[in-house]
Design a protein around this motif. Structure first.
Motif, mmCIF file in Angstrom:
data_model
loop_
_atom_site.group_PDB
_atom_site.id
_atom_site.type_symbol
_atom_site.label_atom_id
_atom_site.label_comp_id
_atom_site.label_asym_id
_atom_site.label_seq_id
_atom_site.Cartn_x
_atom_site.Cartn_y
_atom_site.Cartn_z
ATOM 1 N N GLU A 50 0.847 -1.189 0.000
ATOM 2 C CA GLU A 50 0.000 0.000 0.000
ATOM 3 C C GLU A 50 0.889 1.249 0.000
ATOM 4 O OE1 GLU A 50 -3.571 -0.045 0.419
ATOM 5 O OE2 GLU A 50 -3.230 -2.144 -0.176
ATOM 6 N N PRO A 51 0.303 2.390 -0.406
ATOM 7 C CA PRO A 51 1.087 3.635 -0.324
ATOM 8 C C PRO A 51 1.448 3.954 1.128
ATOM 9 C CG PRO A 51 -0.929 3.953 -1.594
ATOM 10 C CD PRO A 51 -1.016 2.601 -0.998
ATOM 11 N N GLU B 72 12.318 7.231 9.708
ATOM 12 C CA GLU B 72 11.230 6.632 8.947
ATOM 13 C C GLU B 72 10.758 7.609 7.858
ATOM 14 O OE1 GLU B 72 8.146 5.885 11.668
ATOM 15 O OE2 GLU B 72 6.948 4.659 10.300
ATOM 16 N N GLU B 73 10.579 8.832 8.295
ATOM 17 C CA GLU B 73 10.120 9.849 7.369
ATOM 18 C C GLU B 73 11.172 10.111 6.291
ATOM 19 O OE1 GLU B 73 8.455 13.183 9.428
ATOM 20 O OE2 GLU B 73 8.384 14.375 7.588
ATOM 21 N N ALA B 74 12.430 10.084 6.717
ATOM 22 C CA ALA B 74 13.526 10.325 5.770
ATOM 23 C C ALA B 74 13.527 9.264 4.675
ATOM 24 C CB ALA B 74 14.869 10.319 6.508
ATOM 25 N N LEU B 75 13.336 8.039 5.080
ATOM 26 C CA LEU B 75 13.338 6.961 4.082
ATOM 27 C C LEU B 75 12.141 7.116 3.136
ATOM 28 C CD1 LEU B 75 14.449 4.370 2.880
ATOM 29 C CD2 LEU B 75 13.179 3.076 4.610
ATOM 30 N N ASP C 255 18.552 1.143 11.817
ATOM 31 C CA ASP C 255 19.261 1.502 13.031
ATOM 32 C C ASP C 255 18.308 2.025 14.104
ATOM 33 O OD1 ASP C 255 21.882 0.999 13.164
ATOM 34 O OD2 ASP C 255 22.510 3.128 13.220
ATOM 35 N N LYS C 256 17.384 2.863 13.653
ATOM 36 C CA LYS C 256 16.622 3.670 14.609
ATOM 37 C C LYS C 256 15.180 3.200 14.792
ATOM 38 C CE LYS C 256 19.872 6.762 15.330
ATOM 39 N NZ LYS C 256 20.487 7.481 14.243
ATOM 40 N N VAL C 257 14.661 2.459 13.848
ATOM 41 C CA VAL C 257 13.216 2.218 13.864
ATOM 42 C C VAL C 257 12.912 0.745 14.139
ATOM 43 C CG1 VAL C 257 11.071 2.445 12.539
ATOM 44 C CG2 VAL C 257 12.924 4.083 12.185
ATOM 45 N N LYS C 258 11.966 0.554 15.028
ATOM 46 C CA LYS C 258 11.480 -0.817 15.273
ATOM 47 C C LYS C 258 10.279 -1.033 14.356
ATOM 48 C CE LYS C 258 9.262 -3.497 18.882
ATOM 49 N NZ LYS C 258 8.315 -3.219 19.969
ATOM 50 N N VAL C 259 10.409 -1.977 13.470
ATOM 51 C CA VAL C 259 9.362 -2.134 12.462
ATOM 52 C C VAL C 259 8.039 -2.559 13.101
ATOM 53 C CG1 VAL C 259 8.648 -3.371 10.385
ATOM 54 C CG2 VAL C 259 11.043 -2.695 10.685
ATOM 55 N N ALA D 58 1.771 -1.255 10.221
ATOM 56 C CA ALA D 58 1.407 -1.509 8.823
ATOM 57 C C ALA D 58 2.073 -0.489 7.918
ATOM 58 C CB ALA D 58 -0.109 -1.459 8.656
ATOM 59 N N ASN D 59 2.121 0.754 8.366
ATOM 60 C CA ASN D 59 2.735 1.793 7.541
ATOM 61 C C ASN D 59 4.231 1.522 7.344
ATOM 62 O OD1 ASN D 59 2.244 4.265 6.090
ATOM 63 N ND2 ASN D 59 3.629 5.232 7.583
#
Lengths: 294, 783
Positions: free
Chosen positions: B692-693, B704-707, B746-750, B759-760
């Motif tokens: 999904e988008p 997260e936003e950077a990616l 490195d920084k984000v827990k999925v 989900a996002n």
């Protein structure tokens, strides 16, 4: 050693030579056939345990090879000289080379080579390993150790040598056109055979009545099958019919009335006959083992 | 240390089998000795027309002694157990030793085995090795033995010595000795030899050059210098050199003359006739390259007259041979190629694929298509394709099949065809092998490609694929040929439509064939003797459903055949259903091939699934492997499914390979694999795909936003670069993703606690996956 100067000298020399090596000197078989290997003295005698040594000239008919007497070396009727020795003697190659010396081909002057050429006759269900023998680049003989005939193992294995007499004589006599060969000192080969080549070429390619031939084929096949059926086991008369069927097929083939697919089927039918004859032969007194001096 | 000398002397071994037999003999004996602890310094095998010779240097004279330890029962074990152990080890109780183990004291038997003399081992293993020697064809012959063996031709003697002493054994009823024979005519009697140097020297004295390599050198130098005397040079022929070296023990080069009357026959005919029938080397003028009126023959004989008789004999034979060839050449030119095309209708190309004429018609149409795509003269391409196979009906090609194409060109020129057309007729078979020239003229390229695409697509369509053991129709060679033509000439062509074209033509021609016989009784014959089929229905996939319980009309069949199925589907264009009285009966699909009755009257064809593209991928891997291209990268690009232009594909693979070697590339691959793994697990868990988008609103972490932003920006640039076929630029853009991807992991827990956030984040990884897949399927990349 003097060269065999004429065509008949060549034959006489080979006859004498192989007679001196213990071969029976047989006469040509009295049926039309495509090669000396069809002679029952080769096909049938190659099978079974009894020793056998024979040599003979066999007129060979190749209806398709007719050229109306116009080609320098292709003939629809020519002579093969055939030697068959069972079991194959250990020195059979040397015996053969001595026969070349006898007819005037001295291996010290020539370049004699044994070049791989395995023999196979689909119509006889036969095959063997061996060579074509080259003299200065020309094939002068076929040399084969028979492994199977009619689908049966040859045991013991026999050695078979076939000389193409016209070609050999052309080489010895240094003649380019087969009809120029000296048959003897007075007659040329052409005087003996040219007329026949013309007439038989016409017969083979144009005139032979194919309806009659198709009927001949069927008759021969039927007769052959009958002769080996039940307890009759008449191997030799049956084999005559097999030879006739084979030659009739060759004529039909020359007349161009057999398609590619039919061709394979006809060959298979003749092979089935050959096989049945060989099987019957192995049941006969001469085909079976019986002590020779007992 | 001792040397083994083994010679197997027989009647003439076929030239083509000698080298292989020598290799096999060495392999078998070396294997048997090594297995028995007999190591050595060097082994070398020799071969020639009448003998195989094996020399093994530096063998020990005995096998090494070995000692074997056998663990026994505990010292305090029951007497029966100890008795059993003694029996097994063959020792007495006094000979056993006692060993301390964590479990207590146990008996230990040390069994010493003395090595046997090497000669004894050889006596045993050599006959076994000989019996195992795998000749391509072998025979029986009368042997003085109760257990007859097979050999290529009758074996006459066995010479076998170790350290100068005869190694006694019997094979084929022949006892080993230290005797052999020399040249068949240039020596007489026996040679006695016990050591290799002595053996080789005596053989040479007896006019035998043992080493085939030396014979080849003698022949090569001999032909070269004999030609030089006549101001000529040899036309190199490696294959003939090998063969001739196998026909001689004592090669003597002689020069003969070709009569002038043959010199206006094309050189290829002369050369092929001399090579095939007579094993002669052809010569040429070194300045002009013109074929010379001399030939070199290699005799196995030093004749008393210096070879005069031999040369005269060979010249005579050649005269007869070339007369035949000249006759065919003269005859052939009396009929125009164009007038021969119709006769191709009488030659079956392949039982399932119809006649050569049908094949030519397919190739003609396809050559036209290709010519249009690559900017070749379409008329010429179609003309060349039409004439391409016509030389198959000529006398020369009947006699020398290897001259197909070459003769076609001559006859085309003779008929006054355009030179480019004539060249294409010759070159459409190219390239025949890895060393053959690739056509570069556009007309020739069009016909060569059409010929190859036709053969591959139609044979695949009727399920005649190459297998591990065989490729009787040389489809692999055809595919490699296409690959080389496209890559060497940098031609962009999509494979799939060309493959589809062949399949479509095949269907059209079989439909036409069916129509042609419309008045004959039954249009379709089923293979397995289906006499139960009284009534038929016809079904085809895009019009699924019966047409009624009647015989289909030919128009219906033609429609089915022509418009049935998309080409990539498993194609079953017609099924015949038996409508039995009780209503429903199973559907019988006609076996996947053209079925015709004896009169060729009717046919039903089922095309098999098209997996030709995968076949091309495999061939491409083989072709590129030599250049060091990674096969997994080819897979990665191929499996996108949208790239079958080979030139572009290779550019993409190469860019990918460079990229992955870079630091950014390698790291991005690691990041991709991590993302793909997480997705695999979570998608399975949730039973959904995360594609999904991505919502920027749901991004809670800066990384997260950077990616998300990086991907959002990169995608159009990557797509644009790929559209422009600038793969390097696409890769550069991907490099920019490395840092945000690394930072993300490195920084984000999925697997966030918040469902929507989780989900996002998974969708974000899905988006990374999708972006990289624009370039290649990274999951196929190894490492």
């Amino acid at each position: 050693m003097p060269k065999a100067k004429t065509f008949q000298d060549l034959i006489l020399t080979l006859q004498n030579y192989w007679a001196s090596k213990g071969c029976l000197i047989l006469q040509p078989y009295d049926d039309n056939m495509g090669a000396g290997t069809f002679h029952p003295a080769t096909t049938l005698r190659a099978l079974g345990p009894r020793p056998w040594r024979a040599a003979f000239v066999q007129p060979s008919r190749r209806p398709k090879d007719g050229r109306y007497g116009e080609n320098p070396n292709r003939l629809q009727h020519y002579y093969q000289y055939q030697v068959i020795m069972k079991p194959a003697p250990a020195d059979i190659q040397d015996l053969y080379l001595d026969s070349l010396r006898a007819i005037g081909l001295d291996p010290m002057q020539h370049d004699i080579r044994f070049v791989e050429d395995d023999w196979e006759s689909p119509t006889l269900g036969a095959w063997g390993l061996g060579w074509e023998v080259w003299c200065d680049g020309m094939e002068i003989s076929q040399f084969t150790y028979f492994q199977q005939v009619g689908g049966f193992d040859c045991d013991p294995v026999c050695g078979e040598i076939t000389y193409g007499l016209e070609r050999l004589a052309m080489y010895i006599q240094d003649v380019e056109f087969v009809y120029d060969l000296k048959f003897n000192e007075d007659f040329r080969y052409g005087e003996v055979f040219h007329q026949a080549e013309k007439e038989f070429s016409a017969y083979n390619f144009e005139v032979a009545d194919t309806d009659i031939l198709f009927q001949h084929f069927k008759d021969a096949e039927k007769q052959c099958q009958e002769l080996v059926s039940g307890n009759k086991k008449l191997a030799l008369p049956a084999y005559d019919q097999c030879i006739k069927a084979s030659h009739t097929f060759n004529l039909l083939d020359a007349r161009g009335v057999i398609s590619v697919t039919e061709r394979a089927a006809y060959i298979a039918r003749v092979r089935a006959l050959a096989k049945a004859c060989c099987e019957a032969w192995l049941e006969t007194e001469q085909g079976r083992y019986t002590p020779r001096f007992g | 240390m001792a040397d083994l000398l083994l010679e197997l002397f027989s009647e003439e071994i076929p030239a083509r089998m000698q080298a292989g037999a020598a290799r096999d003999l060495e392999r078998l004996v070396v294997g048997a000795l090594t297995d028995r602890g007999l190591l050595f310094e060097a082994a070398k095998a020799f071969y020639g027309p009448r003998r195989l010779t094996l020399v093994i240097n530096g063998l020990p004279i005995r096998q090494p002694d070995v000692s074997e330890e056998l663990k026994g029962p505990k010292v305090d074990a029951p007497a029966a157990a100890i008795e059993g152990f003694l029996k097994k080890s063959g020792l007495t109780r006094e000979q056993l030793t006692v060993q301390e183990t964590p479990k207590g004291k146990v008996y230990l038997a040390v069994i010493k085995r003395d090595g046997r003399p090497t000669a004894d081992v050889l006596s045993e293993v050599l006959p076994e090795c000989m019996a195992k020697l795998p000749w391509p064809k072998s025979m029986r012959w009368p042997q003085k033995s109760n257990q007859p063996v097979r050999w290529v031709r009758p074996l006459h003697s066995i010479l076998c010595t170790l350290d100068g002493e005869i190694v006694p054994f019997t094979f084929a009823g022949i006892g080993s000795s230290n005797r052999t024979r020399g040249h068949r005519f240039l020596s007489s009697g026996f040679i006695t030899a016990s050591r290799f140097e002595d053996y080789a020297r005596k053989l040479r004295e007896a006019h035998v050059v043992l080493d085939a390599e030396e014979r080849k050198a003698i022949i090569f130098e001999g032909v070269k210098s004999a030609a030089f005397v006549h101001g000529l040079e040899m036309i190199p022929d490696e294959g003939l050199l090998d063969e001739v070296a196998g026909l001689n023990e004592w090669p003597v080069v002689l020069i003969g003359a070709i009569e002038d009357q043959f010199m206006d026959v094309p050189a290829e005919i002369l050369q092929t006739s001399m090579r095939t029938h007579q094993k002669y080397f052809s010569l040429r003028d070194p300045k002009t390259g013109k074929f010379a009126n001399r030939f070199a023959v290699v005799a196995n004989m030093v004749a008393e007259d210096g070879g005069k008789t031999i040369v005269a004999g060979n010249e005579r034979v050649l005269r007869a041979r070339l007369s035949d060839a000249k006759f065919f050449w003269d005859q052939d030119r009396k009929t125009k190629l164009e007038d021969r095309v119709a006769a191709l209708g009488g030659i079956v190309f392949h039982a399932k694929l119809g006649t050569q004429l049908e094949r030519v018609e397919r190739i003609e149409a396809l050559a036209g298509e290709i010519a249009e795509k690559i900017g070749a003269d379409m008329k010429k391409a179609k003309r060349a394709a039409r004439l391409a196979k016509a030389d198959l009906t000529t006398g020369v090609v009947g006699e020398f099949p290897e001259l197909q194409g070459v003769m076609g060109r001559y006859y085309a020129l003779n008929d006054g065809e355009d030179a480019e057309v004539a060249d294409a007729v010759r070159d459409h078979y190219k390239p025949q092998g890895p060393n053959d020239r690739v056509p570069s003229d556009k007309v020739a390229i069009a016909v060569a490609l059409a010929d190859k695409f036709d053969i591959i697509s139609t044979f695949f369509a009727v399920d005649e694929r190459p297998t591990g053991s065989g490729d009787p129709f040389a489809l692999r060679r055809a595919a490699l040929g296409i690959i080389r033509i496209l890559l060497d000439n940098r031609i962009s062509l999509l494979l799939q439509p060309l493959i589809a074209f062949g399949r479509r033509s095949l269907r059209r021609s079989s439909a036409t064939a069916a129509l042609k016989y419309r008045d004959e009784a039954v249009p379709y014959v089923l293979e397995e003797g289906d006499t139960s089929f009284k009534k038929f229905e016809i079904l085809w996939l895009n019009k699924w459903g019966p047409i009624g319980d009647r015989l289909p009309t030919h128009e219906e069949i033609l429609e089915a055949v022509l418009f049935a199925i998309p080409d990539t589907e498993p194609v079953i264009f017609v099924s015949v259903r038996n409508v039995s009285e009780d209503g429903f009966a199973p559907i019988y699909e006609v076996p996947g091939r053209l079925v015709a009755d004896e009169t060729q009257r009717s046919s039903v064809l089922v095309l098999s699934k098209d997996d030709t593209i995968a076949f091309f991928a495999d061939r491409l891997k083989v072709a590129l492997r030599e250049k060091g291209t990674r096969h997994d990268l080819i897979d990665a690009v191929f499996s996108l499914g949208n790239e079958d232009d080979l030139v572009r594909l290779v550019a993409r693979v190469e860019a990918l390979q460079v990229f992955l070697k870079s630091d950014d590339g390698a790291n991005l691959l690691v990041g991709y694999k991590r993302a793909a793994n997480i997705l695999k697990i979570e998608e399975k868990k949730d039973d959904q795909r995360f594609d999904e988008p991505v919502s920027l609103l749901l991004c809670t972490e800066p990384a997260e936003e950077a990616l998300a932003n990086a991907l959002y920006n990169a995608l159009p640039i990557i797509n644009d670069a790929i559209d422009k076929e600038n793969f390097a630029a696409a890769m550069r853009e991907m490099s920019a993703l490395r840092a945000p991807v690394d930072a993300f992991f490195d920084k984000v827990k999925v697997n966030a606690d918040d469902k929507a956030v989780r989900a996002n984040r998974l969708n974000l990884l899905g988006s990374l996956r999708a972006t990289l897949h624009q370039v290649a399927d990274f999951s196929k990349i190894e490492g």
